[in-house]
Design an enzyme around this catalytic site. Structure first.
Site, short mmCIF file in Angstrom:
data_model
loop_
_atom_site.label_atom_id
_atom_site.label_comp_id
_atom_site.label_asym_id
_atom_site.label_seq_id
_atom_site.Cartn_x
_atom_site.Cartn_y
_atom_site.Cartn_z
N ASP A 1 58.50 54.54 20.48
CA ASP A 1 58.41 55.98 20.23
C ASP A 1 57.63 56.33 18.98
O ASP A 1 57.89 57.36 18.34
CB ASP A 1 59.82 56.61 20.15
CG ASP A 1 60.61 56.38 21.42
OD1 ASP A 1 59.99 56.34 22.49
OD2 ASP A 1 61.85 56.25 21.34
N LYS B 1 52.59 56.47 20.60
CA LYS B 1 51.48 55.75 21.26
C LYS B 1 50.75 56.65 22.27
O LYS B 1 49.51 56.64 22.33
CB LYS B 1 52.04 54.50 21.99
CG LYS B 1 52.68 53.49 21.04
CD LYS B 1 53.35 52.36 21.79
CE LYS B 1 54.59 52.75 22.54
NZ LYS B 1 55.75 53.13 21.71
N GLY C 1 58.47 56.21 27.47
CA GLY C 1 58.19 57.65 27.63
C GLY C 1 57.12 57.97 26.62
O GLY C 1 57.37 57.93 25.42
N HIS C 2 55.91 58.23 27.09
CA HIS C 2 54.78 58.47 26.19
C HIS C 2 54.38 59.94 26.28
O HIS C 2 53.96 60.41 27.33
CB HIS C 2 53.60 57.55 26.56
CG HIS C 2 53.91 56.11 26.31
ND1 HIS C 2 53.01 55.09 26.53
CD2 HIS C 2 55.03 55.49 25.83
CE1 HIS C 2 53.58 53.92 26.21
NE2 HIS C 2 54.79 54.15 25.79
#
Ligand code: GDP
Ligand code: IMO
Ligand code: MG
Length: 429
Positions: A13, A16, A40-41
């Site tokens: 987190d 990225k 989760g991006h």
């Protein structure tokens, strides 16, 4: 041409997704090399916010190719939902997304097994995202896995049922009753039906031998950016084991997760937050339990992009950062969320650990919080908002000192500073 790499240096987190999106214009191809829907991006631009789980973060640039590499694990249901959400933003992934035939599939029973394993661990649970990551990588290594290329086979259902039965036996042995266990709101049978519908969608996205495709692309002088998931401190070998994920998140994972040679690795961008966060269990030497931790969580909106869980927050940890830089051969650092530190009159930075009476600057084999205390260096804070600043020279002097202090400590240049979640809130030095 080389394969440049962007990966997280902390516990995931770091931001990225945002930075891959920012760097994408410089590349022809963006390729994810490991992890799966545990990631989760988040990307923000033009007033929209979008979270990706399996699909590379270059997908909003229609002229760029996005590749899901062999090292990635795919849950067809999550993947299909991602495609639908992208379609709402007029992104048609069929135009620029390719999947490796060798990427492994997460079965609904992998998710049940993840939940059963965690329940069996009780108080010592990992804090998994429950997306089936541990079980699917276990099957890969045990040579039981099902891969994207298998969906084309006539006996795909038989292959599926055989692995499903194996899993159900294991789940029974773990005494896990899944009759009312829900996966993203669905009971098992409903999820399984959705899973098979989603397999039909997977069939419509081109399957490739991605290692050959990437190799040929390099020969044609195409530039590639490899996108990591999670962070180095969650790496299966080098992270805070056993509180880690089940893949190699470090740079070596690019070679195995995309089939590129170490000789082809170019720039390694290491990305870190100006402080630290962690979700799930496991040691976190600089964790704050006081109001400063609450401020970081609130100001930084530190809630998981995948699970919504509150993230644990703490000050920046230099020994941990140095370790990650060493493991990855980081050539440039990208510092995220500097804006979140605005308003603190004093900022702490952990320079060493006091461990069993000695001062050390590395992560020991096991971190027992009673035996390890962080040693902090206190720095002056600043009180202006950074969100609208667009050039390095306009940053407050105290932040410049903070940046210089980190660079001196880790002997690696910080080349980008992020001052907000939006694409445009990125300062190149
Ligand atoms: P990833 O998994 O590494 O892609 O990171 P996540 O998307 O899970 O978490 C990063 C969060 O921080 C997201 O909500 C981003 O929108 C947000 N973010 C990224 N960069 C910045 C920044 O410089 N400042 C602030 N305030 N938020 C940021
Ligand atoms: P991105 O790519 C932060 C954490 C989980 C848990 C541990 C194991 O968004 O940075 P798993 O589901 O992999 O078995 O969980 O790893 N974790 C992450 N934490 N960001 C992530 O991904 C993560 N992916 C897994 O919280 O502690
Ligand atoms: Mg994330």
């Amino acid at each position: 041409m080389n394969v440049d790499v962007l990966l997280g240096l902390q516990w995931g987190d770091e931001g990225k997704g945002k930075i891959v999106d920012v760097l994408t214009p410089q590349y022809n191809i963006i390729a994810r090399f490991q992890g799966g829907p545990n990631a989760g991006h988040t990307l923000e631009f033009d007033g929209i916010k979008h979270v990706l789980h399996t699909i590379p973060s270059g997908i909003f640039h229609p002229e760029k190719i996005n590749v899901i590499g062999n090292g990635v694990v795919i849950d067809p249901v999550v993947f299909y939902e991602e495609i639908l959400k992208l379609a709402e933003r007029n992104v048609d992934v069929k135009k620029n997304l390719l999947i490796s035939r060798k990427a492994h599939l997460i079965l609904p029973t992998h998710r049940l097994l993840d939940a059963a394993d965690e329940a069996a661990k009780g108080k010592s649970k990992i804090g998994s995202t429950l997306k089936g990551i541990g079980p699917v990588y276990t099957d890969k290594v045990a040579r039981n896995g099902i891969r994207v290329g298998d969906v084309e086979k006539k006996d795909f259902r038989i292959i599926y049922n055989s692995l499903k039965q194996k899993h159900l036996e294991l789940i029974k042995n773990l005494c896990f009753d899944f009759s009312d266990y829900k996966m993203d709101g669905d009971l098992f049978d409903v999820y399984e039906a959705k899973w098979f519908d989603a397999i039909e969608i997977i069939k419509t996205i081109p399957h490739i031998d991605s290692e050959i495709f990437l190799h040929n692309s390099l020969k044609e002088n195409k530039s590639i950016l490899a996108e990591g998931a999670q962070g180095s401190l969650l790496d299966i070998d080098f992270g805070t084991y056993p509180f880690v994920t089940s893949s190699n998140t470090v740079c070596a994972g690019v070679c195995t997760g995309l089939g590129v040679s170490p000789k082809d690795i170019g720039e390694v961008y290491g990305i870190f937050k100006a402080y630290c966060t962690r979700v799930g269990s496991g040691s976190f030497p600089t964790e704050l339990f006081d109001k400063d931790g609450d401020i970081l969580r609130k100001t930084g909106n530190e809630y998981g992009s995948t699970t919504g869980r509150p993230r644990r927050c703490g000050w920046l940890d230099i020994p941990a950062l140095k370790y990650s830089i060493m493991l990855n051969g980081v050539s440039q650092l990208i510092m995220m969320k500097a804006d979140v530190l605005s308003g603190f009159s004093k900022i702490n930075i952990c320079t060493k650990y006091k461990y069993k009476g000695d001062l050390i600057d590395y992560i020991p084999f096991e971190i027992n919080p009673e035996e390890l205390t962080p040693v902090f260096h206190e720095m002056e804070g600043w009180n202006i908002s950074l969100n609208k600043i667009t050039s390095y020279k306009l940053l407050p002097d105290e932040l410049k000192k903070y940046i210089n202090y980190i660079e001196d400590s880790v002997k690696t240049p910080i080349t980008y500073i992020s001052v907000g979640p939006d694409r445009i809130q990125t300062i190149k030095r």
